[in-house]
Design an enzyme around this catalytic site. Structure first.
Site, mmCIF file in Angstrom:
data_model
loop_
_atom_site.group_PDB
_atom_site.id
_atom_site.type_symbol
_atom_site.label_atom_id
_atom_site.label_comp_id
_atom_site.label_asym_id
_atom_site.label_seq_id
_atom_site.Cartn_x
_atom_site.Cartn_y
_atom_site.Cartn_z
ATOM 1 N N GLY A 47 6.709 6.144 -0.838
ATOM 2 C CA GLY A 47 5.805 7.106 -0.222
ATOM 3 C C GLY A 47 5.010 6.472 0.898
ATOM 4 O O GLY A 47 4.840 5.245 0.936
ATOM 5 N N GLN A 52 -1.692 5.520 6.945
ATOM 6 C CA GLN A 52 -1.135 4.161 6.805
ATOM 7 C C GLN A 52 -0.422 3.697 8.079
ATOM 8 O O GLN A 52 -0.124 2.508 8.213
ATOM 9 C CB GLN A 52 -0.168 4.096 5.631
ATOM 10 C CG GLN A 52 -0.853 4.184 4.280
ATOM 11 C CD GLN A 52 0.145 4.023 3.154
ATOM 12 O OE1 GLN A 52 0.824 4.974 2.804
ATOM 13 N NE2 GLN A 52 0.261 2.821 2.625
ATOM 14 N N CYS A 94 1.126 -0.529 -3.316
ATOM 15 C CA CYS A 94 0.864 0.206 -2.074
ATOM 16 C C CYS A 94 1.315 -0.653 -0.895
ATOM 17 O O CYS A 94 1.037 -1.853 -0.867
ATOM 18 C CB CYS A 94 -0.632 0.496 -1.970
ATOM 19 S SG CYS A 94 -1.093 1.344 -0.458
ATOM 20 N N LEU A 95 1.973 -0.031 0.079
ATOM 21 C CA LEU A 95 2.454 -0.777 1.248
ATOM 22 C C LEU A 95 1.293 -1.341 2.072
ATOM 23 O O LEU A 95 1.478 -2.295 2.827
ATOM 24 C CB LEU A 95 3.326 0.122 2.134
ATOM 25 C CG LEU A 95 4.631 0.630 1.490
ATOM 26 C CD1 LEU A 95 5.349 1.591 2.422
ATOM 27 C CD2 LEU A 95 5.542 -0.530 1.099
ATOM 28 N N HIS A 136 -1.052 9.291 -5.461
ATOM 29 C CA HIS A 136 -1.310 8.107 -4.635
ATOM 30 C C HIS A 136 -1.434 8.496 -3.154
ATOM 31 O O HIS A 136 -2.358 8.056 -2.458
ATOM 32 C CB HIS A 136 -0.169 7.097 -4.854
ATOM 33 C CG HIS A 136 -0.321 5.812 -4.099
ATOM 34 N ND1 HIS A 136 -0.662 4.627 -4.724
ATOM 35 C CD2 HIS A 136 -0.184 5.514 -2.781
ATOM 36 C CE1 HIS A 136 -0.720 3.666 -3.807
ATOM 37 N NE2 HIS A 136 -0.432 4.174 -2.622
ATOM 38 N N GLU A 137 -0.500 9.342 -2.683
ATOM 39 C CA GLU A 137 -0.530 9.731 -1.257
ATOM 40 C C GLU A 137 -1.705 10.668 -0.968
ATOM 41 O O GLU A 137 -2.345 10.562 0.085
ATOM 42 C CB GLU A 137 0.792 10.375 -0.833
ATOM 43 C CG GLU A 137 2.039 9.502 -1.010
ATOM 44 C CD GLU A 137 1.893 8.064 -0.543
ATOM 45 O OE1 GLU A 137 1.151 7.803 0.422
ATOM 46 O OE2 GLU A 137 2.519 7.170 -1.159
ATOM 47 N N HIS A 140 -4.673 8.578 -0.461
ATOM 48 C CA HIS A 140 -4.702 7.987 0.891
ATOM 49 C C HIS A 140 -5.338 8.957 1.886
ATOM 50 O O HIS A 140 -6.149 8.559 2.724
ATOM 51 C CB HIS A 140 -3.284 7.668 1.373
ATOM 52 C CG HIS A 140 -2.800 6.301 0.997
ATOM 53 N ND1 HIS A 140 -3.482 5.152 1.331
ATOM 54 C CD2 HIS A 140 -1.694 5.893 0.319
ATOM 55 C CE1 HIS A 140 -2.813 4.093 0.875
ATOM 56 N NE2 HIS A 140 -1.727 4.515 0.251
HETATM 57 NI NI NI Z 1 -0.271 3.434 -0.719
#
Ligand code: NI
Length: 172
Positions: A47, A52, A94-95, A136-137, A140
């Protein structure tokens, strides 16, 4: 299409509440959506939220197969959570916080409404990993990151490690 640089923990855009997208704007977001999907696959991740990649708009992409199976990419524009059921307690990463995973509690099932990339109003129930990815998204887009759920020593430890990496310039 292009792979975009991912903003890392500490970047203010990750703490910004992303703005609603007007339906008339969606057509102009085509290239960004394609780039976000390509970036998610390249990382790889399941995701990615628009902030991000530095764009504070309410847009996220999710593909639990990371592009392995065609037709599994979900483009969520202005996603809204309406219902949640149950609880799951699993490792999450998380990226924007590379190489860290921690146990985070999430609902087992969630109902979300959103607009797809054609601007159609959609609704779906996500379960298990999909529920986790949606939450999670959504976080963000509200400027929340999974480490915010950690408490006590666990939180201190992870934040100290992150600050060390940021200081060493290893994240940028
Ligand atoms: Ni993330």
């Amino acid at each position: 299409m292009a792979v975009l640089p991912i903003r890392k923990y500490g970047d203010p855009v990750l703490r910004t509440r992303a703005e609603e997208i007007d339906v008339s704007e969606i057509a102009a977001l085509e290239a960004l959506i394609d780039d976000m999907v390509e970036t998610m696959y390249a990382e790889p991740g399941v995701g990615l939220a628009a902030n991000q990649v530095g764009v504070a708009k309410r847009l996220a992409v999710i593909d639990l197969t990371v592009g392995e199976e065609p037709g599994n990419v979900h483009v969520l524009i202005n996603p809204e959570l309406h219902e949640s059921e149950g609880e799951q307690f699993e490792e999450e990463g998380c990226l924007s916080i590379p190489d860290f995973v921690e146990l985070v509690s999430r609902p087992e099932r969630v109902r979300v409404t959103y607009l797809d990339r054609e601007g159609n109003a959609k609704e779906m129930w996500g379960e298990g990993l999909m529920a986790r990815a949606i939450c999670h998204e959504l976080d963000h887009l509200n400027g929340v990151m999974f480490v915010d759920y950690l408490r006590g020593m666990k939180k201190d430890r992870i934040l100290k490690k992150i600050q060390k990496l940021v200081k060493a310039g290893e994240w940028y």
